[in-house]
Design an enzyme around this catalytic site. Structure first.
Site: not given
Ligand code: SAH
Length: 380
Positions: A91, A104, A111, A115, A118, A346
């Site tokens: 996406e 974006c 991934c 985390c 996420c 995000c």
């Molecule tokens: N892998 C990279 C790129 C992803 S960026 C990274 O970790 O930075 C996407 C951003 O959204 C990251 O900061 C991630 O931690 C955050 N994110 C992931 N899941 C989320 C959620 N459920 N709600 C809000 N932010 C989230």
């Protein structure tokens, strides 16, 4: 097999062109046709000699991933699902704002970093995207946005309606797909391709320290780091990569990166998880932790997804957290949630991932183990 020209950055394309018996400057013409005009048909490339066009048609193609679905949210956010083969999809999201349009971009199918908050992590991991599949997202966005603008009779040179900024914040960890991501970044910056300034291209990483050091020398762009915790105990739990590269090492790497970065600060992203990392004591710890790094904070209210196990911090908790950081002298923004009626916010990008790693199954087991540790601050 036909060579996909979207896989080549300027240097690589110049090399290819030379291998095909042409002068290297032909690469610039090709880049302009392919990326600026979005042409996939060699016959249309009128300033390129016919003989070379025929050679190109025989050996090469311009093959972006195919577009499977397009959704437009009530706030103007666009989400595209791109087919990257064998049942996988990624996406890409376009976010129009008053003075800019941000795309974006995803870097991997799924991934591998786990985390816990996420939804991409829950999808598991299939593979890295090729350069063509990464830059193809920008290629598509430009095509679709200019088409939409033309349909509506709008000017296409208005920054809020075109891609003026790119954030590598979609699915995947960009630094885990280093080579292809760097080639795609170089295309974004190349004047013959997309011509974005380094300040308008941001890479977000969960903190892969060795690759961050490489990026600093190879292709420094604006940097965002997914910090999400004020200490190693919490970060070990929610960003497991922290066990490999703990906070001290990560912050040292940020400071080294800043020596060459186009902006003089790092953006620390901090997801606000109710009862996990959103208490005043966490804000105070965070203020101390970041003291020796030039940075801004971007607080991201947690975006829920089914069975996430987390709740978004309340408005008051977020305000209190922000105030503590502001009083400690930091610039703090709270990320607005955009496009949530089409799951484009995000951490909500899921695409379509044929998981190769059993992450989806393993996650459910592991979450039960860490739940009591995570929610120790949660009331009620
Ligand atoms: N892998 C990279 C790129 C992803 S960026 C990274 O970790 O930075 C996407 C951003 O959204 C990251 O900061 C991630 O931690 C955050 N994110 C992931 N899941 C989320 C959620 N459920 N709600 C809000 N932010 C989230």
């Amino acid at each position: 097999m036909s060579l996909n020209l979207l896989n080549y950055d300027a240097d690589q394309l110049a090399q290819l062109v030379v291998e095909m018996g042409e002068k290297p400057f032909r690469a610039k013409q090709l880049l302009k046709w392919v990326h600026q005009r979005g042409t996939a048909d060699f016959d249309l490339m009128s300033d390129i000699a016919k003989a070379f066009r025929q050679k190109l048609a025989a050996q090469a193609s311009v093959a972006p991933p195919s577009l499977m679905a397009e959704q437009v949210a009530s706030d103007g956010v666009h989400k595209w699902l791109l087919d990257v083969g064998t049942g996988n999809g990624v996406e890409t999201v376009f976010i129009p704002e008053d003075d800019r349009g941000t795309l974006c971009v995803s870097s991997q199918v799924g991934c591998a970093l786990d985390c816990t908050f996420c939804s991409t992590a829950r999808q598991g991991f299939n593979r890295n995207l090729s350069t063509a599949e990464i830059i193809g997202q920008l290629w598509w966005a430009n095509q679709r946005l200019s088409l939409n603008a033309a349909r509506l009779g709008q000017a296409v040179n208005d920054d809020s309606r075109i891609v003026s900024n790119v954030v590598m914040m979609g699915m995947g960890e960009p630094l885990a797909n280093y080579d292809n991501v760097v080639s795609a970044l170089r295309l974004m910056l190349d004047d013959n391709a997309y011509g974005l300034s380094r300040r308008r291209v941001t890479l977000s990483t969960s903190g892969m320290v060795p690759q961050l050091d490489r990026l600093r020398d190879d292709c420094p762009v604006a940097l965002a780091v997914s910090l999400h915790a004020p200490n190693d105990t919490i970060r070990d739990q929610i960003v497991p990569l922290n066990k490999k590269y703990p906070l001290k090492e990560l912050l040292d790497a940020c400071n080294r990166y800043l020596e060459k970065a186009p902006r003089d600060f790092v953006t620390f992203e901090y997801v606000m998880l109710a009862g996990v990392n959103d208490q005043p004591e966490h804000a105070r710890q965070l203020a101390d932790l970041a003291r020796s790094t030039s940075c801004k904070f971007n607080l991201i209210p947690f975006n829920p997804f089914p069975n996430s196990g987390y709740d978004r911090s309340g408005r008051e908790a977020i305000q209190r957290f922000r105030d503590i950081l502001t009083q400690a002298g930091y610039i703090v923004t709270v990320r607005k949630t955009r496009g949530d009626d089409i799951d484009a916010a995000c951490g909500q990008l899921a695409g379509q991932v044929m998981d190769k790693t059993r992450r989806q199954a393993k996650f459910a087991e592991k979450f039960e183990e860490v739940r009591p540790i995570l929610f120790q601050h949660k009331q009620g």
